[in-house]
Design a protein around this motif. Structure first.
Motif, PDB file in Angstrom:
ATOM      1  N   GLN A  34      -2.013   5.253 -19.397  1.00 16.85           N
ATOM      2  CA  GLN A  34      -2.016   4.796 -18.003  1.00 16.85           C
ATOM      3  C   GLN A  34      -3.365   5.009 -17.313  1.00 16.85           C
ATOM      4  O   GLN A  34      -3.734   4.241 -16.432  1.00 16.85           O
ATOM      5  CB  GLN A  34      -0.915   5.519 -17.212  1.00 16.85           C
ATOM      6  N   PHE A  73       2.534   4.227 -11.446  1.00 16.69           N
ATOM      7  CA  PHE A  73       2.664   2.767 -11.365  1.00 16.69           C
ATOM      8  C   PHE A  73       4.105   2.283 -11.535  1.00 16.69           C
ATOM      9  O   PHE A  73       4.402   1.402 -12.337  1.00 16.69           O
ATOM     10  CB  PHE A  73       1.750   2.084 -12.392  1.00 16.69           C
ATOM     11  N   TRP A  74       5.013   2.847 -10.726  1.00 21.87           N
ATOM     12  CA  TRP A  74       6.417   2.478 -10.805  1.00 21.87           C
ATOM     13  C   TRP A  74       6.680   1.149 -10.107  1.00 21.87           C
ATOM     14  O   TRP A  74       6.013   0.788  -9.134  1.00 21.87           O
ATOM     15  CB  TRP A  74       7.282   3.574 -10.183  1.00 21.87           C
ATOM     16  N   LYS A  75       7.666   0.441 -10.594  1.00 18.62           N
ATOM     17  CA  LYS A  75       8.067  -0.835 -10.010  1.00 18.62           C
ATOM     18  C   LYS A  75       8.438  -0.647  -8.540  1.00 18.62           C
ATOM     19  O   LYS A  75       9.095   0.325  -8.172  1.00 18.62           O
ATOM     20  CB  LYS A  75       9.260  -1.405 -10.781  1.00 18.62           C
ATOM     21  N   ASN A  76       7.973  -1.572  -7.713  1.00 22.45           N
ATOM     22  CA  ASN A  76       8.263  -1.617  -6.271  1.00 22.45           C
ATOM     23  C   ASN A  76       7.506  -0.576  -5.439  1.00 22.45           C
ATOM     24  O   ASN A  76       7.697  -0.498  -4.228  1.00 22.45           O
ATOM     25  CB  ASN A  76       9.767  -1.475  -5.988  1.00 22.45           C
ATOM     26  N   GLU A  77       6.635   0.243  -6.077  1.00 19.65           N
ATOM     27  CA  GLU A  77       5.816   1.136  -5.264  1.00 19.65           C
ATOM     28  C   GLU A  77       4.571   0.385  -4.803  1.00 19.65           C
ATOM     29  O   GLU A  77       4.223  -0.673  -5.327  1.00 19.65           O
ATOM     30  CB  GLU A  77       5.419   2.384  -6.053  1.00 19.65           C
ATOM     31  N   ALA A  78       3.892   0.910  -3.788  1.00 16.98           N
ATOM     32  CA  ALA A  78       2.672   0.275  -3.282  1.00 16.98           C
ATOM     33  C   ALA A  78       1.635   0.165  -4.392  1.00 16.98           C
ATOM     34  O   ALA A  78       1.431   1.105  -5.166  1.00 16.98           O
ATOM     35  CB  ALA A  78       2.119   1.076  -2.108  1.00 16.98           C
ATOM     36  N   GLU A  79       0.970  -0.985  -4.464  1.00 22.83           N
ATOM     37  CA  GLU A  79       0.012  -1.226  -5.542  1.00 22.83           C
ATOM     38  C   GLU A  79      -1.379  -0.672  -5.252  1.00 22.83           C
ATOM     39  O   GLU A  79      -2.204  -0.578  -6.157  1.00 22.83           O
ATOM     40  CB  GLU A  79      -0.074  -2.730  -5.819  1.00 22.83           C
ATOM     41  N   VAL A  80      -1.641  -0.308  -4.013  1.00 21.10           N
ATOM     42  CA  VAL A  80      -2.960   0.209  -3.668  1.00 21.10           C
ATOM     43  C   VAL A  80      -3.116   1.647  -4.140  1.00 21.10           C
ATOM     44  O   VAL A  80      -2.136   2.400  -4.239  1.00 21.10           O
ATOM     45  CB  VAL A  80      -3.204   0.123  -2.147  1.00 21.10           C
ATOM     46  N   ILE A  81      -4.368   2.025  -4.451  1.00 17.97           N
ATOM     47  CA  ILE A  81      -4.646   3.385  -4.908  1.00 17.97           C
ATOM     48  C   ILE A  81      -5.290   4.138  -3.752  1.00 17.97           C
ATOM     49  O   ILE A  81      -6.509   4.189  -3.591  1.00 17.97           O
ATOM     50  CB  ILE A  81      -5.550   3.368  -6.157  1.00 17.97           C
ATOM     51  N   LYS A  85      -1.936   9.095  -4.554  1.00 18.23           N
ATOM     52  CA  LYS A  85      -2.223   8.448  -5.835  1.00 18.23           C
ATOM     53  C   LYS A  85      -3.719   8.457  -6.118  1.00 18.23           C
ATOM     54  O   LYS A  85      -4.151   8.701  -7.251  1.00 18.23           O
ATOM     55  CB  LYS A  85      -1.694   7.014  -5.848  1.00 18.23           C
TER      56      LYS A  85
END
Length: 256
Positions: A34, A73-81, A85
């Motif tokens: 990951q 990187f779980w499904k439906n979590e915010a994609e921004v870092i 995170k």
């Protein structure tokens, strides 16, 4: 390959993907590498969840890689870092540490998986997969001798280091069980279909109480972290034996 040789990052990723049969699973988080770190891996840290305290202890141990059950990187979590995170990933990158995460493949593995290891720790006899649930996630077996719920709850507490919540008739003995580690409380209806006396998982929901009471099955919520602490240890120990890696399991206490 000797202990001093270690593994390359690519070799470890390929071995784990094959050993855990990653391609057979439909998951809601990526399984495998990951976060990319240094090329060579000699010191491996394992833990249940890739949280900041685990990362900091891995840095202190000069780890080359971290291997967890709950990665990023779980499904439906915010994609921004950003925020938490960002802090976690920055620490990994700044210290050139790889992060490997294996979710459902580690739950299901018949040798070192969370369900197989829970059966071993609890001394469950004839543990086996229940075929009506896909991806080998629901298991069943029996106890050496019947136990009253109070005594079985005490056994869970001693074995897992966490007091379990029990729902059910306190006078009805337990001989047969089904289980699925972690957040698997909704498999209770499948456990009822098996005709077992009790079902064990990690977490509990409000609706679980009514399902257990109305269907006459014992339910034990033994803790998400507590029920999933053994698989990642067993996997790390396997890698240490196979490849001579220096392995450190770090238990970051989580009461959930």
């Amino acid at each position: 390959m000797t202990a001093s040789d270690g593994l390359t990052r690519t070799q470890l990723a390929a071995y784990l993907d094959d050993f855990l049969s990653v391609s057979q699973f439909k998951d809601y988080a990526p399984n495998g590498l990951q976060v990319e770190g240094k090329d060579n891996i000699r010191t491996l840290v394992t833990g249940v969840t890739a949280c900041q305290p685990l990362i900091e202890q891995a840095i202190a141990l000069n780890a080359d890689a971290i291997l967890v059950h709950h990665g990023f990187f779980w499904k439906n979590e915010a994609e921004v870092i950003t925020g938490m995170k960002h802090k976690r990933i920055k620490a990994l990158i700044n210290n050139d540490i790889s992060l490997f995460g294996y979710h459902l493949p580690l739950d299901a593995h018949h040798g070192v998986g969370n369900n197989a290891e829970l059966a071993r720790v609890l001394g469950i006899i004839s543990p086996r997969v229940c075929p009506q649930v896909s991806q080998d996630l629901l298991w069943q077996g029996h106890l050496k001798a019947p136990m009253l719920p109070e005594d079985f709850a005490a056994h869970l507490h001693t074995s897992l280091g966490r007091e379990a919540l029990h729902i059910g008739d306190k006078t009805k003995p337990i001989s047969t069980l089904a289980w699925c580690t972690g957040g698997a409380q909704d498999y209770i209806d499948e456990a009822v279909k098996l005709g077992v006396d009790a079902f064990i998982s990690g977490e509990v929901s409000e609706r679980t109480y009514h399902s257990a009471m109305e269907q006459g099955i014992h339910y034990f919520a033994a803790g998400h972290h507590a029920t999933e602490q053994f698989g990642i240890q067993a996997l790390g120990e396997h890698l240490s034996r196979e490849f001579g890696l220096s392995h450190h399991f770090i238990d970051i206490i989580n009461p959930v």
